[in-house]
Design a protein around this motif. Sequence first.
Motif, mmCIF file in Angstrom:
data_model
loop_
_atom_site.group_PDB
_atom_site.id
_atom_site.type_symbol
_atom_site.label_atom_id
_atom_site.label_comp_id
_atom_site.label_asym_id
_atom_site.label_seq_id
_atom_site.Cartn_x
_atom_site.Cartn_y
_atom_site.Cartn_z
ATOM 1 N N PHE A 549 0.825 -1.196 0.000
ATOM 2 C CA PHE A 549 0.000 0.000 0.000
ATOM 3 C C PHE A 549 0.863 1.253 0.000
ATOM 4 O O PHE A 549 0.633 2.200 -0.775
ATOM 5 C CB PHE A 549 -0.928 -0.031 1.218
ATOM 6 N N LEU A 550 1.871 1.289 0.829
ATOM 7 C CA LEU A 550 2.757 2.463 0.889
ATOM 8 C C LEU A 550 3.533 2.622 -0.411
ATOM 9 O O LEU A 550 3.764 3.747 -0.877
ATOM 10 C CB LEU A 550 3.720 2.314 2.062
ATOM 11 N N TRP A 551 3.941 1.507 -1.035
ATOM 12 C CA TRP A 551 4.715 1.605 -2.278
ATOM 13 C C TRP A 551 3.842 2.159 -3.404
ATOM 14 O O TRP A 551 4.265 3.019 -4.167
ATOM 15 C CB TRP A 551 5.241 0.210 -2.635
ATOM 16 N N ILE A 552 2.575 1.655 -3.492
ATOM 17 C CA ILE A 552 1.667 2.148 -4.549
ATOM 18 C C ILE A 552 1.378 3.616 -4.333
ATOM 19 O O ILE A 552 1.375 4.426 -5.272
ATOM 20 C CB ILE A 552 0.362 1.326 -4.556
ATOM 21 N N ARG A 553 1.165 4.025 -3.088
ATOM 22 C CA ARG A 553 0.849 5.430 -2.793
ATOM 23 C C ARG A 553 2.021 6.320 -3.153
ATOM 24 O O ARG A 553 1.843 7.430 -3.683
ATOM 25 C CB ARG A 553 0.508 5.555 -1.314
ATOM 26 N N LYS A 554 3.223 5.829 -2.850
ATOM 27 C CA LYS A 554 4.406 6.629 -3.156
ATOM 28 C C LYS A 554 4.568 6.783 -4.670
ATOM 29 O O LYS A 554 4.898 7.866 -5.178
ATOM 30 C CB LYS A 554 5.637 5.959 -2.549
ATOM 31 N N LYS A 555 4.339 5.732 -5.440
ATOM 32 C CA LYS A 555 4.472 5.807 -6.894
ATOM 33 C C LYS A 555 3.436 6.756 -7.476
ATOM 34 O O LYS A 555 3.714 7.549 -8.382
ATOM 35 C CB LYS A 555 4.287 4.384 -7.495
ATOM 36 N N ARG A 556 2.229 6.726 -6.944
ATOM 37 C CA ARG A 556 1.168 7.594 -7.443
ATOM 38 C C ARG A 556 1.505 9.042 -7.140
ATOM 39 O O ARG A 556 1.311 9.932 -7.978
ATOM 40 C CB ARG A 556 -0.164 7.198 -6.803
ATOM 41 N N ALA A 557 2.009 9.294 -5.934
ATOM 42 C CA ALA A 557 2.351 10.669 -5.556
ATOM 43 C C ALA A 557 3.486 11.168 -6.419
ATOM 44 O O ALA A 557 3.529 12.337 -6.812
ATOM 45 C CB ALA A 557 2.725 10.730 -4.072
ATOM 46 N N SER A 558 4.412 10.321 -6.760
ATOM 47 C CA SER A 558 5.546 10.732 -7.582
ATOM 48 C C SER A 558 5.097 11.075 -8.995
ATOM 49 O O SER A 558 5.538 12.043 -9.593
ATOM 50 C CB SER A 558 6.574 9.591 -7.600
ATOM 51 N N ARG A 559 4.156 10.267 -9.520
ATOM 52 C CA ARG A 559 3.667 10.536 -10.869
ATOM 53 C C ARG A 559 2.875 11.835 -10.907
ATOM 54 O O ARG A 559 3.001 12.636 -11.818
ATOM 55 C CB ARG A 559 2.784 9.355 -11.345
ATOM 56 N N ASP A 560 2.047 12.089 -9.898
ATOM 57 C CA ASP A 560 1.272 13.333 -9.863
ATOM 58 C C ASP A 560 2.186 14.519 -9.747
ATOM 59 O O ASP A 560 1.952 15.571 -10.344
ATOM 60 C CB ASP A 560 0.297 13.305 -8.674
ATOM 61 N N SER A 561 3.214 14.400 -9.002
ATOM 62 C CA SER A 561 4.131 15.516 -8.812
ATOM 63 C C SER A 561 4.833 15.825 -10.106
ATOM 64 O O SER A 561 5.081 16.968 -10.452
ATOM 65 C CB SER A 561 5.145 15.150 -7.720
ATOM 66 N N SER A 562 5.119 14.793 -10.891
ATOM 67 C CA SER A 562 5.806 14.995 -12.158
ATOM 68 C C SER A 562 4.920 15.747 -13.131
ATOM 69 O O SER A 562 5.353 16.624 -13.864
ATOM 70 C CB SER A 562 6.141 13.623 -12.739
ATOM 71 N N GLU A 563 3.668 15.384 -13.104
ATOM 72 C CA GLU A 563 2.742 16.038 -14.021
ATOM 73 C C GLU A 563 2.562 17.504 -13.653
ATOM 74 O O GLU A 563 2.447 18.379 -14.508
ATOM 75 C CB GLU A 563 1.397 15.303 -13.981
#
Length: 651
Positions: A549-563
């Motif tokens: 759960f923490l890994w998926i959340r971190k990946k999602r947050a990283s992708r949103d930040s990139s956008e």
Amino acid sequence: MRGAAMSLTAAASGLVVFLLSVSVVPGQNDWGVACTSTEICAVKGSTVEINCTYTYPSTWDDGENTVEKTFWFTKQKGGERVDLTTVSEYAGRVEDLCENNTCTLRIRNLTESDSAEYWFRIITTRDTYWGPPVTLSVTDLQVEMSRSGSSALLQCLSSCPPGHTSYIWFKNRQEVKEDTSSYADFSYDSADSYSCALKGYEDFPSPSVYRPKPPSAEIEEGSSVTLTCSNDENPTANYTWYKEDGSSYLPPLNEKPRLIFSSIQSSDSGQYYCTAENLLGSTRSESIFIDVKYGPKLPSVSVSPSAEIKEGSSVTLTCSSDANPAANYIWYKENQTVFQGAEGSYHFTSISSEDRGIYYCKSENQYGGIKSSSLSIDVQYAPKPPSVSVSPSAEIEEGSSVTLTCSSDANPAANYTWYKKNVSSYLPPPFSDKPRLVLSSIQSSDSGQYYCRAENLVGSRTTDPIFIDVKSNYTWYKEDEYSPKASGQIFTITGFRADHSGKYSCEAQNKIGRRNSTLHQIVVKGSWKLLPLVTIPVVLLAVISLSVFLWIRKKRASRDSSELEQSPGNREEPLPDQGQPEQQDDLQYASVHFSNNRAEPLYSNMRAGQHLGHTEQKEATEYAAVNFKSRAPRTRPEDPAELYSVITKIH
């Protein structure tokens, strides 16, 4: 004053007593010496004992009356009665023994000069008193002999009054007759000898009577001896010497008038005679007995039984030596005299461990003495009561080294075995042939009563139990219960049940202070064997799920930040005050932290007991400590002595 009554008893060594008067017992408040005899007849060389009882008034002349001194006397010196124990003629032979108003005068090795009147005197604080005299007569025994044809009439002569004793008669030193008369009639035989004694005192017989023996000469071994044969004859005779040996034919020893022994030996003892012969006839001399005297030869010593000697058994040491005259024997134990007598046997009725040692004997007569070789007497005995010591003797703390030592006097040396009371298992010492039990790192579970057993081939002894109290540094408590549940680092619960559920704490202490740890233990229904099978997968699944759960959340947050960064309209402006940390109460997501860097952590162990016969299964689960961190300042410092617990379940 009342008449006296004195009782006399004869010593075993040979006193003769005759009662000539009747006892009169005085009153307790009168002066008196109790006598039952006024005359005593004793044999020379024997021992006599005179026992007397005295009374005196407790008050006299209106004052308290107590005894200051009692003594025996026979004569006066300068008008004063002389205490017999101070007279030189009796030195070393007389004893005056008094106890409870009874006094005994004992005279050993009586001589004819001891015949006298003996008086007993009492000296008190108020007066003096003495009883009637006791007349002692010391006599020798003699045998008077007369012949009538083939019979010999013998009489045992003594100065003792007739009719008050029995006479024992000896023929060739063997007892053959007892009679109250002093006369005896025997069939005469020229080879026999006769003597008499008084009954009870056979050790003091009269001298023997016997027919004259051939001429004899007492000669000491090693001396020069010459036997000369002479006769009035004409013409001159020829002389021949012979030694009798009981045979019909005797070879001649010498055909000269003189028989010379330049250094005579004990084997030369015997009867010799000579013959003189000429042309007109021959004649034979009377026999002459040559008795060669010599000192004892080297004694031989023996012990019976010859096998191993055990305490309490009967043992006889025997010493024998060839000597003429017969030797007297003295037994020594390590240079101390233990026995002396004409017989060479020293007897132990019930030998003890104190009798073990080195013995030897000495045989001696007037011609010399010689010591035997040494004889070692080894008495085997069971262990004496063992003693136990504990080292250190002070308070025993958990983890220290403790030594229990058992010792016992035994022969042969004892073997030792240590036991713990009420525990069936055998507790061997670290060295099986030594009497020590060493507990190198003692635990509270070692507390209890210990005893040792000392054993050898003869027997065994066991010590009384000794209590070992181990002071533990760890104590276990259960919530809402005042008494401690257990002590020691490990708390083992056997027969685990639901009522064992609860909150437990472990208290650790030392000389500086103490600290508690707490753990919660919950019992669920069902087998304890299923609990780890269910708990462990659930925990692992929860950890894995949280990590995903923490890994998926971190990946999602990283992708949103990139956008957002790629969109010009959405570029974040810097805050005006970035140097100050943001004050917020947002909680950081928990992380699992296994603490291994705590200073001196305290661990608590709980074990559920297992049933015998099952394969041991041990699973240790270390419950994680979850640290919650906040960006807000901490309101209190973290306790560096925070305790952790470990639960170990044994199935």
